[in-house]
Design an enzyme around this catalytic site. Sequence first.
Site, PDB file in Angstrom:
ATOM      1  N   GLY A  15     -38.306 -27.030  -6.668  1.00 51.86           N
ATOM      2  CA  GLY A  15     -39.026 -26.685  -7.888  1.00 51.86           C
ATOM      3  C   GLY A  15     -40.396 -26.091  -7.602  1.00 51.86           C
ATOM      4  O   GLY A  15     -40.795 -25.080  -8.205  1.00 51.86           O
ATOM      5  N   GLY A 262     -29.655 -45.219  -4.757  1.00 51.08           N
ATOM      6  CA  GLY A 262     -30.479 -44.553  -5.759  1.00 51.08           C
ATOM      7  C   GLY A 262     -31.770 -44.000  -5.182  1.00 51.08           C
ATOM      8  O   GLY A 262     -32.116 -44.247  -4.019  1.00 51.08           O
ATOM      9  N   ALA A 341     -21.157 -31.164  -8.410  1.00 52.55           N
ATOM     10  CA  ALA A 341     -20.034 -31.506  -7.540  1.00 52.55           C
ATOM     11  C   ALA A 341     -20.383 -32.705  -6.676  1.00 52.55           C
ATOM     12  O   ALA A 341     -21.548 -32.937  -6.358  1.00 52.55           O
ATOM     13  CB  ALA A 341     -19.675 -30.316  -6.645  1.00 52.55           C
ATOM     14  N   HIS A 436      -1.819 -16.712  -9.289  1.00 50.71           N
ATOM     15  CA  HIS A 436      -0.746 -17.481  -8.670  1.00 50.71           C
ATOM     16  C   HIS A 436      -0.519 -17.041  -7.223  1.00 50.71           C
ATOM     17  O   HIS A 436      -0.606 -15.844  -6.944  1.00 50.71           O
ATOM     18  CB  HIS A 436       0.548 -17.265  -9.478  1.00 50.71           C
ATOM     19  CG  HIS A 436       1.695 -18.068  -8.981  1.00 50.71           C
ATOM     20  ND1 HIS A 436       1.785 -19.431  -9.189  1.00 50.71           N
ATOM     21  CD2 HIS A 436       2.789 -17.693  -8.268  1.00 50.71           C
ATOM     22  CE1 HIS A 436       2.904 -19.870  -8.626  1.00 50.71           C
ATOM     23  NE2 HIS A 436       3.527 -18.843  -8.056  1.00 50.71           N
TER      24      HIS A 436
HETATM   25  P1  FAD Z   1     -38.042 -32.106  -3.454  1.00 47.79           P
HETATM   26  O1  FAD Z   1     -37.088 -31.079  -2.974  1.00 47.79           O
HETATM   27  O2  FAD Z   1     -37.798 -33.513  -3.084  1.00 47.79           O
HETATM   28  O3  FAD Z   1     -39.476 -31.644  -2.942  1.00 47.79           O
HETATM   29  C1  FAD Z   1     -40.613 -32.440  -3.116  1.00 47.79           C
HETATM   30  C2  FAD Z   1     -41.546 -32.158  -1.957  1.00 47.79           C
HETATM   31  O4  FAD Z   1     -42.823 -32.699  -2.260  1.00 47.79           O
HETATM   32  C3  FAD Z   1     -41.114 -32.803  -0.654  1.00 47.79           C
HETATM   33  O5  FAD Z   1     -41.022 -31.813   0.354  1.00 47.79           O
HETATM   34  C4  FAD Z   1     -42.217 -33.814  -0.343  1.00 47.79           C
HETATM   35  O6  FAD Z   1     -42.470 -33.925   1.044  1.00 47.79           O
HETATM   36  C5  FAD Z   1     -43.403 -33.199  -1.069  1.00 47.79           C
HETATM   37  N1  FAD Z   1     -44.432 -34.154  -1.481  1.00 47.79           N
HETATM   38  C6  FAD Z   1     -44.263 -35.343  -2.112  1.00 47.79           C
HETATM   39  N2  FAD Z   1     -45.459 -35.884  -2.407  1.00 47.79           N
HETATM   40  C7  FAD Z   1     -46.402 -35.029  -1.937  1.00 47.79           C
HETATM   41  C8  FAD Z   1     -47.836 -35.022  -1.961  1.00 47.79           C
HETATM   42  N3  FAD Z   1     -48.523 -36.012  -2.542  1.00 47.79           N
HETATM   43  N4  FAD Z   1     -48.485 -34.001  -1.365  1.00 47.79           N
HETATM   44  C9  FAD Z   1     -47.790 -32.982  -0.780  1.00 47.79           C
HETATM   45  N5  FAD Z   1     -46.440 -32.935  -0.750  1.00 47.79           N
HETATM   46  C10 FAD Z   1     -45.757 -33.937  -1.333  1.00 47.79           C
HETATM   47  N6  FAD Z   1     -28.738 -31.525  -5.365  1.00 47.79           N
HETATM   48  C11 FAD Z   1     -27.784 -30.583  -5.643  1.00 47.79           C
HETATM   49  O7  FAD Z   1     -27.966 -29.778  -6.567  1.00 47.79           O
HETATM   50  N7  FAD Z   1     -26.628 -30.515  -4.906  1.00 47.79           N
HETATM   51  C12 FAD Z   1     -26.390 -31.344  -3.863  1.00 47.79           C
HETATM   52  O8  FAD Z   1     -25.342 -31.242  -3.210  1.00 47.79           O
HETATM   53  C13 FAD Z   1     -27.379 -32.304  -3.536  1.00 47.79           C
HETATM   54  N8  FAD Z   1     -27.204 -33.136  -2.483  1.00 47.79           N
HETATM   55  C14 FAD Z   1     -28.177 -34.021  -2.153  1.00 47.79           C
HETATM   56  C15 FAD Z   1     -27.992 -34.826  -1.046  1.00 47.79           C
HETATM   57  C16 FAD Z   1     -28.946 -35.743  -0.677  1.00 47.79           C
HETATM   58  C17 FAD Z   1     -28.715 -36.596   0.539  1.00 47.79           C
HETATM   59  C18 FAD Z   1     -30.132 -35.853  -1.450  1.00 47.79           C
HETATM   60  C19 FAD Z   1     -31.200 -36.837  -1.073  1.00 47.79           C
HETATM   61  C20 FAD Z   1     -30.353 -35.052  -2.559  1.00 47.79           C
HETATM   62  C21 FAD Z   1     -29.370 -34.120  -2.923  1.00 47.79           C
HETATM   63  N9  FAD Z   1     -29.522 -33.285  -4.029  1.00 47.79           N
HETATM   64  C22 FAD Z   1     -28.539 -32.368  -4.337  1.00 47.79           C
HETATM   65  C23 FAD Z   1     -30.709 -33.392  -4.910  1.00 47.79           C
HETATM   66  C24 FAD Z   1     -31.743 -32.296  -4.584  1.00 47.79           C
HETATM   67  O9  FAD Z   1     -32.038 -32.321  -3.217  1.00 47.79           O
HETATM   68  C25 FAD Z   1     -32.991 -32.512  -5.408  1.00 47.79           C
HETATM   69  O10 FAD Z   1     -32.625 -32.562  -6.773  1.00 47.79           O
HETATM   70  C26 FAD Z   1     -34.027 -31.391  -5.225  1.00 47.79           C
HETATM   71  O11 FAD Z   1     -34.382 -31.257  -3.884  1.00 47.79           O
HETATM   72  C27 FAD Z   1     -35.244 -31.689  -6.083  1.00 47.79           C
HETATM   73  O12 FAD Z   1     -36.239 -30.715  -5.847  1.00 47.79           O
HETATM   74  P2  FAD Z   1     -37.780 -31.052  -6.139  1.00 47.79           P
HETATM   75  O13 FAD Z   1     -38.511 -29.770  -5.981  1.00 47.79           O
HETATM   76  O14 FAD Z   1     -37.898 -31.771  -7.415  1.00 47.79           O
HETATM   77  O15 FAD Z   1     -38.188 -32.096  -5.025  1.00 47.79           O
END
Ligand code: FAD
Length: 453
Positions: A15, A262, A341, A436
Site C-alpha cells: 500500500g 492470525g 485464493a 473443452h
Molecule cells: P505490508 O506489506 O506489511 O508493509 C508494511 C511495511 O511497513 C513493512 O515493510 C514494515 O516493515 C513497515 N513498517 C512497519 N512499521 C514501520 C515503522 N514504524 N516505520 C517504518 N516502517 C514500518 N495477500 C494476498 O493478496 N495473496 C496472498 O497469497 C497472500 N499471502 C500471504 C502469505 C503470508 C505468509 C502473509 C504473511 C501474508 C500474505 N498476504 C497475501 C497478505 C499480504 O501480504 C498483505 O495483505 C499485504 O502485504 C499488506 O500490505 P501493506 O502495505 O498493508 O503492509
Amino acid sequence: MTFDVDLFVIGGGSGGVRAARIAAGEHGARVALAEEYRMGGTCVIRGCVPKKLMVYASSYLGAFEEARAYGWNVQTPTFDWMTFRHRLDAELDRLEAAYRSGLAGAGVRVHDCRATLEDAHTVRLATGETVRAKHILLATGGRPFVPDLPGAEHVLTSNDIFKLDALPKTVLVVGGGFIACEFASILNGLGVKVTQFYRGTQILRGFDHEARDRVADQIIASGVSLKCGTDVSAMTKTPQGIRVISTDGAETNYEAVVYATGRVPNTQAMGLEKVGLAPGPRGEICVDGWSQTAVPSIYAVGDVTDRINLTPVAIREGHAFADTIFGARPRKVDHDLVASAVFTHPFELGTIGLTEEDARAAGPIEVYATSFKPMRAAFAGNGQKVMMKLIVCAETRRVLGCHIVAPEAGEMIQLAAIAIKMGATKEDFDRTCAVHPTMAEELVTLRKPVRVA
Ligand code: FAD
C-alpha cells in the site's frame, strides 16, 4: 505553514509504495517514505511472493509421481532446501531492488529506518530527524500473532520459514486460517512430516462450508495429520526440538512448531497517542471510506486498517488515496466482491462473494454444484475430487458467490470474478459456451440446482 514534503508514507509495503509512487510520479507531489525492514513489505519479502514460490517448489513431488503414471521413468527425486533458498533469496533481492528503483524513478526520498508520529504533521525518524509533512500515510501493515502460552518463545512464524537453514523432519503447524493451511501443505509437499492443530471444528473459518470440508479432506489425503478441536497447552525445548503438550493430553516431540494463528496491525509504539488517535478493538487504525483517520492530515491504508488483508486491496487503497489527495481524482475503493485464493495443493481454493451460509441468511437462493475427478489426475489414479459451486439469488438470478476447489483454482476464480463483479446471472453463465476439455467448463454446464433454500 511550511512543510518539508507534501506526503510522508510510513511503511514500504504494497500500500505504501503504491501511494508514494503515484503521488510523486504521477501527481508531482514531494514525497518521502520510511521503511524499517526491507522494501516491498510483507507481500514481497515474507508473504505472497516467497510463499507462492514455495508452493511451486512443493508441487513437484506430486508431479513426479503423476508423471510415472503417464509413462515417464522418474528416478527417486530429492529436494535440496538450500539450493531453493539461495535462489529464493536472490529473487527477493531482485524484487526489492526493483521496488527501490521504482521509488527513486518517481522521485520519492527513502529513509531506511523506523518512523513514528510526533504530531499531526510531523514524523520522527529513528535517526532523530523530524520531517514536517502536509499529509501522513500510515501503511505499516501487520505482523504474526502468537498467543502468550508456556514455551511460545520457541515457535516459528511465517516470517521465519523463508529463512530456515534446514528443513525440519517433523513440524507442528498451529492454526486453521489460509496461511496455516498453505504452510502445512507446502511443508508436506517438501517431504516434511506435518501435523496441523486447529482449535475450532473445521479449518478456513469464514469460507464456504463445503469448500472448507473439501480442502480439509485433500490436506488429510495428501498426508498432513490434521487435528481439529485440538490446541497446544504448553511447549518445552528439548535437544530434539520442541515437546508439545496438546489439549487432548498427548505429548509429542516436533523438530519445529510453526504458529499461524492470525495477524495483528502494526500500531504499537507508533505515537498514536501523541496525535489523539485511538486504535480500534483489534489494534487497527480506524478510517473512513477515503482511508482518512479522525486526524484530518493522517490517512491509513492496507493491513494496518484491518479491512480486507490482501495485497491487491492494499495497492488499490494506496492508489485511490494518492489520486484523491494529489491527483484531484477523488475515489473510494470498492471492497465488495473481492476474489481470493488459498494456495494449498494439489487443489487450491478460489473464492468470491457470499458463502452458501451467508447467502441463505440474506434471502432465497439456488445452489449449483458439481464434484468430479479431473481427467489428468483420474488417468494417474488419483482419487481426489474437485468441487465447483455457484450460489445464485433465486429472485434476481445473479451469481452471488463462486467457490472452486481444484488445481489452479486461483487462476480460474480471477476470471470468474470479472463476470460476477459485472453482475452476471446464472443464465449468463449458461449461455457461455464451454472450453473443452477443461475443468472450468463445468462452471457453464451446471444445469440443475442441488439445493434450493
Ligand atoms: P505490508 O506489506 O506489511 O508493509 C508494511 C511495511 O511497513 C513493512 O515493510 C514494515 O516493515 C513497515 N513498517 C512497519 N512499521 C514501520 C515503522 N514504524 N516505520 C517504518 N516502517 C514500518 N495477500 C494476498 O493478496 N495473496 C496472498 O497469497 C497472500 N499471502 C500471504 C502469505 C503470508 C505468509 C502473509 C504473511 C501474508 C500474505 N498476504 C497475501 C497478505 C499480504 O501480504 C498483505 O495483505 C499485504 O502485504 C499488506 O500490505 P501493506 O502495505 O498493508 O503492509
